[in-house]
Design a protein around this motif. Structure first.
Motif, PDB file in Angstrom:
ATOM      1  N   GLY A  65       0.827  -1.196   0.000  1.00 32.67           N
ATOM      2  CA  GLY A  65       0.000   0.000   0.000  1.00 32.67           C
ATOM      3  C   GLY A  65       0.862   1.247   0.000  1.00 32.67           C
ATOM      4  N   PRO A  66       0.228   2.414   0.037  1.00 32.10           N
ATOM      5  CA  PRO A  66       0.973   3.666   0.011  1.00 32.10           C
ATOM      6  C   PRO A  66       1.777   3.927   1.288  1.00 32.10           C
ATOM      7  CG  PRO A  66      -1.363   4.097   0.238  1.00 32.10           C
ATOM      8  CD  PRO A  66      -1.203   2.625   0.002  1.00 32.10           C
ATOM      9  N   LEU A  67       1.428   3.281   2.372  1.00 33.74           N
ATOM     10  CA  LEU A  67       2.175   3.408   3.625  1.00 33.74           C
ATOM     11  C   LEU A  67       2.843   2.078   3.955  1.00 33.74           C
ATOM     12  CD1 LEU A  67      -0.448   5.389   5.748  1.00 33.74           C
ATOM     13  CD2 LEU A  67       1.515   6.300   4.503  1.00 33.74           C
ATOM     14  N   ALA A  68       3.882   2.134   4.757  1.00 31.98           N
ATOM     15  CA  ALA A  68       4.658   0.927   5.068  1.00 31.98           C
ATOM     16  C   ALA A  68       3.848  -0.134   5.815  1.00 31.98           C
ATOM     17  CB  ALA A  68       5.886   1.303   5.885  1.00 31.98           C
ATOM     18  N   ASN A  69       2.798   0.280   6.524  1.00 34.14           N
ATOM     19  CA  ASN A  69       2.019  -0.687   7.301  1.00 34.14           C
ATOM     20  C   ASN A  69       0.805  -1.226   6.538  1.00 34.14           C
ATOM     21  OD1 ASN A  69       0.638   1.784   7.435  1.00 34.14           O
ATOM     22  ND2 ASN A  69      -0.240   1.289   9.421  1.00 34.14           N
ATOM     23  N   MET A  70       0.787  -1.061   5.205  1.00 30.59           N
ATOM     24  CA  MET A  70      -0.341  -1.518   4.386  1.00 30.59           C
ATOM     25  C   MET A  70       0.089  -2.575   3.373  1.00 30.59           C
ATOM     26  SD  MET A  70      -2.299   1.984   3.484  1.00 30.59           S
ATOM     27  CE  MET A  70      -3.172   2.900   4.719  1.00 30.59           C
ATOM     28  N   LEU A  71      -0.770  -3.568   3.190  1.00 34.50           N
ATOM     29  CA  LEU A  71      -0.534  -4.643   2.236  1.00 34.50           C
ATOM     30  C   LEU A  71      -1.811  -4.839   1.422  1.00 34.50           C
ATOM     31  CD1 LEU A  71       1.506  -6.914   1.446  1.00 34.50           C
ATOM     32  CD2 LEU A  71       0.269  -8.362   3.053  1.00 34.50           C
ATOM     33  N   ILE A  72      -1.690  -4.873   0.105  1.00 35.14           N
ATOM     34  CA  ILE A  72      -2.856  -5.050  -0.766  1.00 35.14           C
ATOM     35  C   ILE A  72      -2.945  -6.517  -1.160  1.00 35.14           C
ATOM     36  CG2 ILE A  72      -3.945  -4.382  -2.929  1.00 35.14           C
ATOM     37  CD1 ILE A  72      -2.373  -1.745  -2.706  1.00 35.14           C
ATOM     38  N   VAL A  73      -4.140  -7.083  -0.976  1.00 35.63           N
ATOM     39  CA  VAL A  73      -4.370  -8.489  -1.280  1.00 35.63           C
ATOM     40  C   VAL A  73      -5.639  -8.619  -2.121  1.00 35.63           C
ATOM     41  CG1 VAL A  73      -3.247  -9.262   0.840  1.00 35.63           C
ATOM     42  CG2 VAL A  73      -5.711  -8.939   0.815  1.00 35.63           C
ATOM     43  N   ARG A  74      -5.816  -9.784  -2.722  1.00 37.09           N
ATOM     44  CA  ARG A  74      -7.041 -10.090  -3.460  1.00 37.09           C
ATOM     45  C   ARG A  74      -7.544 -11.428  -2.943  1.00 37.09           C
ATOM     46  NH1 ARG A  74      -9.739  -8.144  -7.393  1.00 37.09           N
ATOM     47  NH2 ARG A  74      -8.190  -6.590  -7.916  1.00 37.09           N
ATOM     48  N   GLY A  75      -8.806 -11.441  -2.546  1.00 38.75           N
ATOM     49  CA  GLY A  75      -9.379 -12.671  -2.029  1.00 38.75           C
ATOM     50  C   GLY A  75     -10.724 -12.425  -1.386  1.00 38.75           C
ATOM     51  N   GLU A  76     -11.098 -13.317  -0.500  1.00 36.19           N
ATOM     52  CA  GLU A  76     -12.388 -13.251   0.174  1.00 36.19           C
ATOM     53  C   GLU A  76     -12.219 -12.690   1.580  1.00 36.19           C
ATOM     54  OE1 GLU A  76     -13.821 -17.229  -0.009  1.00 36.19           O
ATOM     55  OE2 GLU A  76     -14.086 -17.170  -2.180  1.00 36.19           O
ATOM     56  N   ARG A  77     -13.091 -11.742   1.925  1.00 32.36           N
ATOM     57  CA  ARG A  77     -13.013 -11.050   3.212  1.00 32.36           C
ATOM     58  C   ARG A  77     -13.072 -12.015   4.393  1.00 32.36           C
ATOM     59  NH1 ARG A  77     -17.884  -7.530   3.597  1.00 32.36           N
ATOM     60  NH2 ARG A  77     -18.835  -9.511   4.095  1.00 32.36           N
ATOM     61  N   HIS A  78     -13.943 -13.012   4.325  1.00 29.92           N
ATOM     62  CA  HIS A  78     -14.119 -13.907   5.477  1.00 29.92           C
ATOM     63  C   HIS A  78     -12.852 -14.690   5.807  1.00 29.92           C
ATOM     64  CE1 HIS A  78     -14.403 -17.882   3.498  1.00 29.92           C
ATOM     65  NE2 HIS A  78     -14.849 -17.191   2.464  1.00 29.92           N
ATOM     66  N   ARG A  79     -11.996 -14.894   4.833  1.00 31.66           N
ATOM     67  CA  ARG A  79     -10.749 -15.627   5.083  1.00 31.66           C
ATOM     68  C   ARG A  79      -9.788 -14.833   5.978  1.00 31.66           C
ATOM     69  NH1 ARG A  79      -9.575 -19.999   1.870  1.00 31.66           N
ATOM     70  NH2 ARG A  79     -11.075 -20.450   0.239  1.00 31.66           N
ATOM     71  N   LEU A  80      -9.952 -13.517   6.002  1.00 31.37           N
ATOM     72  CA  LEU A  80      -9.039 -12.665   6.763  1.00 31.37           C
ATOM     73  C   LEU A  80      -9.552 -12.356   8.159  1.00 31.37           C
ATOM     74  CD1 LEU A  80      -8.218 -10.286   3.822  1.00 31.37           C
ATOM     75  CD2 LEU A  80      -6.711 -12.013   4.799  1.00 31.37           C
ATOM     76  N   ALA A  81     -10.692 -12.903   8.528  1.00 31.77           N
ATOM     77  CA  ALA A  81     -11.307 -12.593   9.823  1.00 31.77           C
ATOM     78  C   ALA A  81     -10.399 -12.936  11.000  1.00 31.77           C
ATOM     79  CB  ALA A  81     -12.637 -13.311   9.955  1.00 31.77           C
ATOM     80  N   ARG A  82      -9.599 -13.964  10.872  1.00 32.92           N
ATOM     81  CA  ARG A  82      -8.746 -14.350  12.003  1.00 32.92           C
ATOM     82  C   ARG A  82      -7.567 -13.400  12.203  1.00 32.92           C
ATOM     83  NH1 ARG A  82      -4.273 -17.655  10.566  1.00 32.92           N
ATOM     84  NH2 ARG A  82      -4.258 -18.130   8.348  1.00 32.92           N
ATOM     85  N   LEU A  83      -7.276 -12.554  11.231  1.00 31.62           N
ATOM     86  CA  LEU A  83      -6.192 -11.580  11.380  1.00 31.62           C
ATOM     87  C   LEU A  83      -6.628 -10.351  12.175  1.00 31.62           C
ATOM     88  CD1 LEU A  83      -4.646 -11.583   7.789  1.00 31.62           C
ATOM     89  CD2 LEU A  83      -3.876 -12.842   9.796  1.00 31.62           C
ATOM     90  N   VAL A  84      -7.926 -10.063  12.189  1.00 29.11           N
ATOM     91  CA  VAL A  84      -8.431  -8.845  12.825  1.00 29.11           C
ATOM     92  C   VAL A  84      -8.118  -8.786  14.321  1.00 29.11           C
ATOM     93  CG1 VAL A  84     -10.530  -7.523  13.312  1.00 29.11           C
ATOM     94  CG2 VAL A  84     -10.157  -8.481  11.037  1.00 29.11           C
ATOM     95  N   PRO A  85      -8.321  -9.849  15.095  1.00 29.69           N
ATOM     96  CA  PRO A  85      -7.984  -9.763  16.518  1.00 29.69           C
ATOM     97  C   PRO A  85      -6.489  -9.526  16.773  1.00 29.69           C
ATOM     98  CG  PRO A  85      -9.413 -11.634  16.130  1.00 29.69           C
ATOM     99  CD  PRO A  85      -8.997 -11.107  14.791  1.00 29.69           C
ATOM    100  N   GLY A  86      -5.653  -9.789  15.802  1.00 34.65           N
ATOM    101  CA  GLY A  86      -4.220  -9.580  15.940  1.00 34.65           C
ATOM    102  C   GLY A  86      -3.778  -8.166  15.597  1.00 34.65           C
ATOM    103  N   GLY A  87      -4.723  -7.242  15.481  1.00 31.58           N
ATOM    104  CA  GLY A  87      -4.368  -5.856  15.219  1.00 31.58           C
ATOM    105  C   GLY A  87      -4.256  -5.514  13.747  1.00 31.58           C
ATOM    106  N   VAL A  88      -5.067  -6.155  12.917  1.00 31.56           N
ATOM    107  CA  VAL A  88      -5.058  -5.887  11.478  1.00 31.56           C
ATOM    108  C   VAL A  88      -6.445  -5.394  11.081  1.00 31.56           C
ATOM    109  CG1 VAL A  88      -4.772  -6.886   9.184  1.00 31.56           C
ATOM    110  CG2 VAL A  88      -3.323  -7.648  11.060  1.00 31.56           C
ATOM    111  N   LEU A  89      -6.474  -4.286  10.377  1.00 33.55           N
ATOM    112  CA  LEU A  89      -7.714  -3.724   9.873  1.00 33.55           C
ATOM    113  C   LEU A  89      -7.845  -4.104   8.408  1.00 33.55           C
ATOM    114  CD1 LEU A  89     -10.084  -1.793  10.530  1.00 33.55           C
ATOM    115  CD2 LEU A  89      -8.629   0.071   9.783  1.00 33.55           C
ATOM    116  N   VAL A  90      -9.014  -4.589   8.006  1.00 31.25           N
ATOM    117  CA  VAL A  90      -9.269  -4.983   6.619  1.00 31.25           C
ATOM    118  C   VAL A  90     -10.202  -3.938   6.011  1.00 31.25           C
ATOM    119  CG1 VAL A  90     -10.166  -6.766   5.086  1.00 31.25           C
ATOM    120  CG2 VAL A  90      -9.036  -7.416   7.226  1.00 31.25           C
ATOM    121  N   LEU A  91      -9.746  -3.287   4.924  1.00 25.67           N
ATOM    122  CA  LEU A  91     -10.516  -2.240   4.253  1.00 25.67           C
ATOM    123  C   LEU A  91     -10.632  -2.528   2.769  1.00 25.67           C
ATOM    124  CD1 LEU A  91      -8.745   0.883   5.814  1.00 25.67           C
ATOM    125  CD2 LEU A  91     -10.938  -0.088   6.494  1.00 25.67           C
TER     126      LEU A  91
END
Length: 104
Positions: A65-91
């Motif tokens: 992403g445009p900032l160092a703490n951002m990563l752009i991915v392609r996939g299904e939102r529900h697959r990333l649900a387990r990352l959210v409690p670890g301090g990751v925001l999905v937008l």
């Protein structure tokens, strides 16, 4: 200290306008069910540490992403649900961040 008369008179209108703008911003960044998504490390550290957990979640890494703490991915939102409690925001990923050209 009393509030200025103009603030008292226009305060409700200003508050309503701010709520509308906030709602529009939330809708614009709400992640789609499937497609381009941005992972944001909320601790501000480099997003490189998110690569392996994202791959393990079954999404494709498409870039940084445009900032160092951002990563752009392609996939299904529900697959990333387990990352959210670890301090990751999905937008939702804006098209400009994903390599799409701006429309003229």
């Amino acid at each position: 200290m009393p509030l200025p008369a103009s603030l008292l008179r226009f305060g409700p209108v200003i508050a309503q306008a701010l709520l509308v703008l906030a709602g529009a911003g939330i809708l614009a960044l709400y992640p789609p069910r499937e497609g381009a998504l941005v992972l944001v490390a909320l601790d501000g550290r480099d997003a490189g540490r998110l690569v392996q957990p994202a791959i393990d979640a079954g999404v494709q890494i498409t870039g940084r992403g445009p900032l160092a703490n951002m990563l752009i991915v392609r996939g299904e939102r529900h697959r990333l649900a387990r990352l959210v409690p670890g301090g990751v925001l999905v937008l939702a990923a804006p098209a400009l961040w994903c390599g799409a050209e701006a429309r003229r």
